[in-house]
Design a protein around this motif. Structure first.
Motif, mmCIF file in Angstrom:
data_model
loop_
_atom_site.group_PDB
_atom_site.id
_atom_site.type_symbol
_atom_site.label_atom_id
_atom_site.label_comp_id
_atom_site.label_asym_id
_atom_site.label_seq_id
_atom_site.Cartn_x
_atom_site.Cartn_y
_atom_site.Cartn_z
ATOM 1 N N SER A 162 0.828 -1.201 0.000
ATOM 2 C CA SER A 162 0.000 0.000 0.000
ATOM 3 C C SER A 162 0.865 1.255 0.000
ATOM 4 O O SER A 162 2.068 1.224 0.282
ATOM 5 C CB SER A 162 -0.911 0.014 1.222
ATOM 6 N N LEU A 163 0.238 2.373 -0.316
ATOM 7 C CA LEU A 163 0.930 3.658 -0.263
ATOM 8 C C LEU A 163 1.432 3.932 1.144
ATOM 9 O O LEU A 163 2.569 4.402 1.337
ATOM 10 C CB LEU A 163 -0.016 4.764 -0.723
ATOM 11 N N ASN A 164 0.623 3.647 2.132
ATOM 12 C CA ASN A 164 1.049 3.886 3.515
ATOM 13 C C ASN A 164 2.230 3.007 3.892
ATOM 14 O O ASN A 164 3.098 3.414 4.671
ATOM 15 C CB ASN A 164 -0.124 3.645 4.476
ATOM 16 N N ALA A 165 2.282 1.794 3.320
ATOM 17 C CA ALA A 165 3.386 0.882 3.648
ATOM 18 C C ALA A 165 4.708 1.353 3.045
ATOM 19 O O ALA A 165 5.765 1.233 3.678
ATOM 20 C CB ALA A 165 3.072 -0.528 3.167
ATOM 21 N N VAL A 166 4.665 1.907 1.825
ATOM 22 C CA VAL A 166 5.913 2.331 1.178
ATOM 23 C C VAL A 166 6.281 3.768 1.522
ATOM 24 O O VAL A 166 7.416 4.200 1.287
ATOM 25 C CB VAL A 166 5.846 2.157 -0.356
ATOM 26 N N GLY A 167 5.322 4.528 2.065
ATOM 27 C CA GLY A 167 5.628 5.869 2.539
ATOM 28 C C GLY A 167 5.634 6.960 1.487
ATOM 29 O O GLY A 167 5.998 8.089 1.777
ATOM 30 N N GLY A 168 5.258 6.635 0.258
ATOM 31 C CA GLY A 168 5.239 7.633 -0.805
ATOM 32 C C GLY A 168 5.813 7.064 -2.087
ATOM 33 O O GLY A 168 6.522 6.057 -2.070
ATOM 34 N N VAL A 169 5.497 7.708 -3.213
ATOM 35 C CA VAL A 169 5.969 7.251 -4.517
ATOM 36 C C VAL A 169 6.537 8.430 -5.297
ATOM 37 O O VAL A 169 6.123 9.573 -5.109
ATOM 38 C CB VAL A 169 4.842 6.584 -5.344
ATOM 39 N N ALA A 170 7.485 8.127 -6.177
ATOM 40 C CA ALA A 170 8.031 9.146 -7.065
ATOM 41 C C ALA A 170 7.041 9.416 -8.197
ATOM 42 O O ALA A 170 6.169 8.592 -8.487
ATOM 43 C CB ALA A 170 9.368 8.682 -7.637
ATOM 44 N N ASP A 171 7.190 10.557 -8.847
ATOM 45 C CA ASP A 171 6.321 10.901 -9.969
ATOM 46 C C ASP A 171 6.468 9.844 -11.063
ATOM 47 O O ASP A 171 7.567 9.595 -11.556
ATOM 48 C CB ASP A 171 6.694 12.285 -10.504
ATOM 49 N N GLY A 172 5.366 9.218 -11.430
ATOM 50 C CA GLY A 172 5.377 8.211 -12.483
ATOM 51 C C GLY A 172 5.775 6.829 -12.030
ATOM 52 O O GLY A 172 5.814 5.909 -12.847
ATOM 53 N N GLN A 173 6.069 6.636 -10.740
ATOM 54 C CA GLN A 173 6.489 5.318 -10.258
ATOM 55 C C GLN A 173 5.319 4.341 -10.264
ATOM 56 O O GLN A 173 4.196 4.690 -9.892
ATOM 57 C CB GLN A 173 7.054 5.444 -8.844
ATOM 58 N N LEU A 174 5.577 3.108 -10.689
ATOM 59 C CA LEU A 174 4.536 2.099 -10.863
ATOM 60 C C LEU A 174 4.773 0.900 -9.960
ATOM 61 O O LEU A 174 5.895 0.671 -9.482
ATOM 62 C CB LEU A 174 4.487 1.639 -12.323
ATOM 63 N N ARG A 175 3.728 0.139 -9.764
ATOM 64 C CA ARG A 175 3.896 -1.135 -9.078
ATOM 65 C C ARG A 175 4.594 -2.149 -9.983
ATOM 66 O O ARG A 175 5.347 -3.001 -9.511
ATOM 67 C CB ARG A 175 2.533 -1.670 -8.634
ATOM 68 N N ASN A 176 4.332 -2.052 -11.271
ATOM 69 C CA ASN A 176 5.024 -2.899 -12.253
ATOM 70 C C ASN A 176 5.053 -2.142 -13.565
ATOM 71 O O ASN A 176 4.008 -1.780 -14.102
ATOM 72 C CB ASN A 176 4.305 -4.243 -12.419
ATOM 73 N N GLY A 177 6.248 -1.882 -14.073
ATOM 74 C CA GLY A 177 6.399 -1.072 -15.266
ATOM 75 C C GLY A 177 5.914 -1.765 -16.521
ATOM 76 O O GLY A 177 5.734 -2.990 -16.561
ATOM 77 N N PRO A 178 5.667 -1.017 -17.603
ATOM 78 C CA PRO A 178 5.170 -1.584 -18.857
ATOM 79 C C PRO A 178 6.086 -2.685 -19.377
ATOM 80 O O PRO A 178 7.302 -2.501 -19.474
ATOM 81 C CB PRO A 178 5.151 -0.381 -19.805
ATOM 82 N N HIS A 179 5.498 -3.809 -19.748
ATOM 83 C CA HIS A 179 6.289 -4.939 -20.232
ATOM 84 C C HIS A 179 5.379 -5.942 -20.926
ATOM 85 O O HIS A 179 4.149 -5.867 -20.839
ATOM 86 C CB HIS A 179 7.023 -5.630 -19.073
ATOM 87 N N THR A 180 5.996 -6.878 -21.622
ATOM 88 C CA THR A 180 5.316 -8.075 -22.106
ATOM 89 C C THR A 180 5.955 -9.267 -21.406
ATOM 90 O O THR A 180 7.116 -9.211 -20.983
ATOM 91 C CB THR A 180 5.442 -8.228 -23.632
#
Length: 333
Positions: A192-210
């Motif tokens: 969760s957001l609370n667990a990670v303490g914040g995210v960078a601009d554009g940061q994803l849980r899993n980036g675009p891929h195949t």
């Protein structure tokens, strides 16, 4: 809700007549040409098995890092833990509309399992069927994973036969090349957001891929920071969600095998959102391939798409792409 990802009931498919099968294959073929995915119902996997495996996965991710690091991944087909890596996104590739590039980790960690049993050829077995390393701290994980993955292997054989039928190939075309298939069951936790303490601009849980293999069977949870798929007509969109369905998406190996007729699904998982700061998700991701020594020869038209791609040995294609992530795999220990 997108119509680019249709629903196929595998039970109805089994019992459909000629006209019914023709209708299903037409809809499925169109979706695999444009997007590379479909939802599958009628699969016969008890929901309690998904619930139990998610609970076991969550118990593992709750363990201290000092414990989890004992199970860190050391090689391409190794089982074990892959933590959120500090050096950048996991295999992130950017296309127009993906958002800003960020030098930040994908916000998930995973535990990987494989067949754990090879063909009796020691060299191949060491590389492609290493024994699973079950955490002694969680004795119930093995039983939960074995029960679930037995269903995944069963469904993979049915999907192979279904895809062969859509292409007008003999029913055993893919299954005969997957008698000792390599596969990976990934338990992936998105904090969760609370667990990670914040995210960078554009940061994803899993980036675009195949994905790498022939196809993937995904049991996912719905979320604000959840899965998105991509196609040329719609760009990024949220696939339809059905708690009683698996998402089946094609991987790079199937796109090559069909010589571009079908496409590997491009997808990503959005970052945790301030709209749901306590939201955490756990995905059960079954990556399926073929026998490692299978020569994948792009199909000629009309089954194939005529892109003119070259043949490749299955394991070479997989390892070549994994090579781009070798630093992540080795560093996870």
């Amino acid at each position: 809700m997108s119509t680019s990802i249709p629903t196929v009931d595998i039970t109805q498919w089994r019992h459909a007549g000629v006209a019914g099968k023709a209708e299903i294959t037409s809809v499925l073929d169109a979706a695999l040409r444009s997007t590379g995915a479909f939802l599958m119902r009628g699969h016969g996997v008890p929901r309690r098995l998904m619930t139990e495996l998610r609970a076991q996965a969550r118990a593992f991710f709750d363990l201290p890092r000092s414990v989890k690091s004992q199970y860190g991944i050391r090689a391409a087909y190794d089982s074990g833990w892959l933590e959120m890596h500090p050096a950048g996104g996991v295999g992130v590739e950017h296309s127009p509309g993906d958002g800003p590039d960020v030098d930040a980790p994908d916000l998930h960690e995973s535990f990987y399992l494989g067949p754990g049993q090879g063909q009796g050829a020691s060299a191949l077995d060491r590389l492609y069927y290493p024994a699973n390393r079950w955490p002694g701290e969680l004795p119930s994980l093995k039983a939960a994973a074995d029960a679930y993955t037995a269903h995944m292997v069963r469904l993979a054989e049915e999907i192979n036969a279904l895809l062969a039928a859509v292409l007008g190939l003999p029913g055993d075309f893919f299954t005969s090349r997957a008698r000792h298939s390599t596969w990976t069951q990934n338990l992936s936790w998105y904090p969760s957001l609370n667990a990670v303490g914040g995210v960078a601009d554009g940061q994803l849980r899993n980036g675009p891929h195949t994905d790498l293999g022939t196809f993937t069977l995904l049991s996912r949870q719905q979320g604000v920071g959840g899965l998105q798929a991509w196609n040329e007509a719609e760009g990024w969109f949220a696939p339809p969600y059905d708690p009683d369905a698996f998402l089946v998406n094609l991987g790079d190996l199937m796109e090559l095998w069909t010589d571009g007729r079908w496409r590997a699904l491009r997808h990503r998982v959005l970052g945790p959102s301030a709209q749901a700061p306590d939201e955490e998700l756990t995905s059960l991701v079954f990556f399926y391939e073929s026998d490692p020594e299978t020569l994948v020869e792009p199909l000629a038209p009309p089954a194939g798409g005529g892109a003119g791609r070259g043949s490749v040995v299955s394991r070479h294609a997989i390892l070549e792409k994994l090579g781009a992530r070798a630093d992540l795999l080795s560093a996870a220990g």
